[in-house]
Motif scaffolding. Structure first.
Motif, PDB file in Angstrom:
ATOM      1  N   LEU A 175     -34.735 -53.402   5.928  1.00 12.34           N
ATOM      2  CA  LEU A 175     -33.821 -53.460   7.068  1.00 12.34           C
ATOM      3  C   LEU A 175     -33.645 -52.056   7.628  1.00 12.34           C
ATOM      4  O   LEU A 175     -33.155 -51.161   6.941  1.00 12.34           O
ATOM      5  CB  LEU A 175     -32.480 -54.047   6.634  1.00 12.34           C
ATOM      6  CG  LEU A 175     -32.552 -55.454   6.030  1.00 12.34           C
ATOM      7  CD1 LEU A 175     -31.192 -55.888   5.501  1.00 12.34           C
ATOM      8  CD2 LEU A 175     -33.089 -56.464   7.040  1.00 12.34           C
ATOM      9  N   THR A 177     -31.953 -49.419  10.202  1.00 12.83           N
ATOM     10  CA  THR A 177     -30.635 -49.325  10.823  1.00 12.83           C
ATOM     11  C   THR A 177     -30.504 -48.083  11.693  1.00 12.83           C
ATOM     12  O   THR A 177     -31.281 -47.131  11.576  1.00 12.83           O
ATOM     13  CB  THR A 177     -29.535 -49.294   9.751  1.00 12.83           C
ATOM     14  OG1 THR A 177     -29.649 -48.081   8.984  1.00 12.83           O
ATOM     15  CG2 THR A 177     -29.636 -50.486   8.819  1.00 12.83           C
ATOM     16  N   ASP A 178     -29.490 -48.103  12.524  1.00 13.02           N
ATOM     17  CA  ASP A 178     -29.109 -46.961  13.343  1.00 13.02           C
ATOM     18  C   ASP A 178     -27.617 -46.721  13.129  1.00 13.02           C
ATOM     19  O   ASP A 178     -26.835 -47.687  13.161  1.00 13.02           O
ATOM     20  CB  ASP A 178     -29.390 -47.242  14.820  1.00 13.02           C
ATOM     21  CG  ASP A 178     -28.971 -46.091  15.713  1.00 13.02           C
ATOM     22  OD1 ASP A 178     -29.784 -45.169  15.921  1.00 13.02           O
ATOM     23  OD2 ASP A 178     -27.810 -46.098  16.196  1.00 13.02           O
ATOM     24  N   THR A 182     -25.944 -50.215  14.522  1.00 15.72           N
ATOM     25  CA  THR A 182     -26.031 -51.265  13.498  1.00 15.72           C
ATOM     26  C   THR A 182     -24.679 -51.448  12.821  1.00 15.72           C
ATOM     27  O   THR A 182     -24.315 -50.676  11.927  1.00 15.72           O
ATOM     28  CB  THR A 182     -27.100 -50.931  12.444  1.00 15.72           C
ATOM     29  OG1 THR A 182     -28.351 -50.657  13.085  1.00 15.72           O
ATOM     30  CG2 THR A 182     -27.278 -52.109  11.480  1.00 15.72           C
ATOM     31  N   SER A 184     -21.784 -52.942  10.345  1.00 18.99           N
ATOM     32  CA  SER A 184     -21.873 -53.356   8.941  1.00 18.99           C
ATOM     33  C   SER A 184     -21.954 -54.875   8.808  1.00 18.99           C
ATOM     34  O   SER A 184     -22.639 -55.387   7.910  1.00 18.99           O
ATOM     35  CB  SER A 184     -20.674 -52.817   8.163  1.00 18.99           C
ATOM     36  OG  SER A 184     -19.456 -53.297   8.714  1.00 18.99           O
ATOM     37  N   LEU A 187     -25.568 -55.985   9.251  1.00 17.03           N
ATOM     38  CA  LEU A 187     -26.364 -55.609   8.093  1.00 17.03           C
ATOM     39  C   LEU A 187     -26.053 -56.501   6.896  1.00 17.03           C
ATOM     40  O   LEU A 187     -26.960 -56.961   6.187  1.00 17.03           O
ATOM     41  CB  LEU A 187     -26.106 -54.141   7.748  1.00 17.03           C
ATOM     42  CG  LEU A 187     -26.881 -53.564   6.551  1.00 17.03           C
ATOM     43  CD1 LEU A 187     -28.381 -53.702   6.748  1.00 17.03           C
ATOM     44  CD2 LEU A 187     -26.493 -52.105   6.339  1.00 17.03           C
ATOM     45  N   LEU A 202     -33.261 -50.761   2.357  1.00 14.76           N
ATOM     46  CA  LEU A 202     -32.647 -50.151   3.537  1.00 14.76           C
ATOM     47  C   LEU A 202     -33.430 -48.918   3.963  1.00 14.76           C
ATOM     48  O   LEU A 202     -33.588 -47.969   3.183  1.00 14.76           O
ATOM     49  CB  LEU A 202     -31.197 -49.778   3.217  1.00 14.76           C
ATOM     50  CG  LEU A 202     -30.307 -49.340   4.376  1.00 14.76           C
ATOM     51  CD1 LEU A 202     -30.094 -50.501   5.342  1.00 14.76           C
ATOM     52  CD2 LEU A 202     -28.972 -48.834   3.853  1.00 14.76           C
ATOM     53  N   ASP A 203     -33.974 -48.961   5.192  1.00  6.36           N
ATOM     54  CA  ASP A 203     -34.599 -47.790   5.833  1.00  6.36           C
ATOM     55  C   ASP A 203     -35.745 -47.187   5.027  1.00  6.36           C
ATOM     56  O   ASP A 203     -35.985 -45.977   5.105  1.00  6.36           O
ATOM     57  CB  ASP A 203     -33.534 -46.730   6.128  1.00  6.36           C
ATOM     58  CG  ASP A 203     -32.573 -47.168   7.222  1.00  6.36           C
ATOM     59  OD1 ASP A 203     -33.043 -47.766   8.206  1.00  6.36           O
ATOM     60  OD2 ASP A 203     -31.360 -46.939   7.085  1.00  6.36           O
ATOM     61  N   SER A 207     -37.471 -46.716   9.105  1.00  6.24           N
ATOM     62  CA  SER A 207     -36.041 -46.650   9.408  1.00  6.24           C
ATOM     63  C   SER A 207     -35.824 -46.740  10.911  1.00  6.24           C
ATOM     64  O   SER A 207     -36.755 -46.652  11.705  1.00  6.24           O
ATOM     65  CB  SER A 207     -35.443 -45.343   8.875  1.00  6.24           C
ATOM     66  OG  SER A 207     -36.037 -44.228   9.512  1.00  6.24           O
ATOM     67  N   THR A 209     -34.091 -48.480  14.528  1.00  9.61           N
ATOM     68  CA  THR A 209     -34.291 -49.736  15.238  1.00  9.61           C
ATOM     69  C   THR A 209     -34.359 -49.446  16.734  1.00  9.61           C
ATOM     70  O   THR A 209     -33.977 -48.353  17.187  1.00  9.61           O
ATOM     71  CB  THR A 209     -33.170 -50.734  14.902  1.00  9.61           C
ATOM     72  OG1 THR A 209     -33.486 -52.012  15.457  1.00  9.61           O
ATOM     73  CG2 THR A 209     -31.821 -50.261  15.427  1.00  9.61           C
ATOM     74  N   SER A 223     -25.801 -53.931  19.810  1.00 12.93           N
ATOM     75  CA  SER A 223     -26.083 -53.830  18.377  1.00 12.93           C
ATOM     76  C   SER A 223     -27.575 -54.014  18.147  1.00 12.93           C
ATOM     77  O   SER A 223     -28.257 -54.674  18.941  1.00 12.93           O
ATOM     78  CB  SER A 223     -25.313 -54.900  17.594  1.00 12.93           C
ATOM     79  OG  SER A 223     -23.922 -54.791  17.804  1.00 12.93           O
ATOM     80  N   LEU A 225     -30.816 -54.174  14.865  1.00 14.70           N
ATOM     81  CA  LEU A 225     -31.284 -54.141  13.481  1.00 14.70           C
ATOM     82  C   LEU A 225     -32.784 -54.373  13.485  1.00 14.70           C
ATOM     83  O   LEU A 225     -33.272 -55.254  14.203  1.00 14.70           O
ATOM     84  CB  LEU A 225     -30.590 -55.224  12.650  1.00 14.70           C
ATOM     85  CG  LEU A 225     -31.009 -55.331  11.183  1.00 14.70           C
ATOM     86  CD1 LEU A 225     -30.407 -54.179  10.378  1.00 14.70           C
ATOM     87  CD2 LEU A 225     -30.579 -56.667  10.594  1.00 14.70           C
TER      88      LEU A 225
END
Length: 262
Positions: A175, A177-178, A182, A184, A187, A202-203, A207, A209, A223, A225
């Motif tokens: 996954l 994220t930024d 992103t 919570s 996520l 994670l990332d 990493s 998005t 948003s 992801l």
């Protein structure tokens, strides 16, 4: 002639856009003339670079979701242009010849001449794509008050030479994220639905998005992801057919889409 990209409408009140930028193998003949690989080598490179079957995955998820998401699909190969790169010196992938217009392959051999001028391809393909994706996000904001971009990718089981940050874990689902875009809750929902498909990470190995630059770091209503799926979980590598894992992953992606409105 194959269109450069396609926006497939979803439910009018859905804020979700499934973004599928790297699923196609299509390279127009006139673009092919600027590539130095022969036909066999080009097909081999496409086997490695294409996020195979991700458009099918997104279509299956859209059909299974209770509220149909919108889909923005790149219909041309990322060897034409990569719509998720920066088109200028900000792009760190320029160091390995893989900025918006690639000049090297996944194995760091020559794809195009090093002095290739990227501007014609950027003008013809990159900017119209970015404009259309920006408009798609703006439309979701205007209609629903928010936009949720789920960026659908896949990656090989073994690290390829072009990967700048590929030394970390390679879980079944990564996954990306930024820190600004992103939330919570998004996520957490992704971790829950993809848990049935194996470990989520994670990332790593990728990493971040995708968010159109007009909104990036500015509009919290957007948003995003990235969902990176390890290819051995759903297909034969490299470049082979999809297997039964695709159905399981499509169900998980549909569950994530359905979790967004809540």
């Amino acid at each position: 002639m194959t269109p450069s990209f396609e926006l497939l409408p979803g439910a009018p009140d859905s804020p979700v856009i499934l973004h599928i930028p790297h699923s196609s193998r299509e390279v127009p003949a006139d673009v092919r003339t600027g590539i130095v690989l022969d036909d066999t080598a080009l097909e081999r490179e496409l086997d490695h670079i294409v996020d195979a079957h991700t458009a099918d995955l997104a279509e299956a998820a859209a059909n299974a979701a209770q509220l149909t998401p919108w889909r923005f699909v790149n219909r041309l190969s990322r060897l034409v242009v990569d719509p998720e790169r920066f088109p200028d010196e900000r792009e760190e992938m320029l160091a390995v010849g893989m900025g918006a217009v690639y000049t090297q392959t996944t194995h760091l051999t020559r794809l195009r001449p090093a002095d290739t001028d990227p501007e014609p391809l950027i003008a013809r393909y990159f900017r119209p794509y970015a404009k259309a994706m920006t408009e798609a996000v703006a439309d979701r904001l205007a209609v629903t008050g928010r936009a949720v971009i789920i960026d659908v990718h896949s990656y090989p089981t073994a690290r390829l030479p072009y990967e700048l940050h590929g030394e970390g874990p390679r879980p079944p689902v990564c996954l990306g994220t930024d820190p600004f875009h992103t939330p919570s809750a998004l996520l957490t929902a992704a971790r829950e639905v993809f848990a049935a498909c194996g470990e989520t990470g994670l990332d790593s190995p990728f990493s971040g998005t995708y968010v159109p630059l007009e909104f990036y770091g500015k509009d919290p209503r957007v948003s995003a992801l990235m969902v990176e799926i390890r290819r051995d979980t759903y297909m034969a590598e490299p470049g082979g057919p999809a297997g039964p894992g695709l159905t399981r992953l499509a169900g998980a992606l549909a569950a994530l889409v359905d979790a967004v409105p809540h």
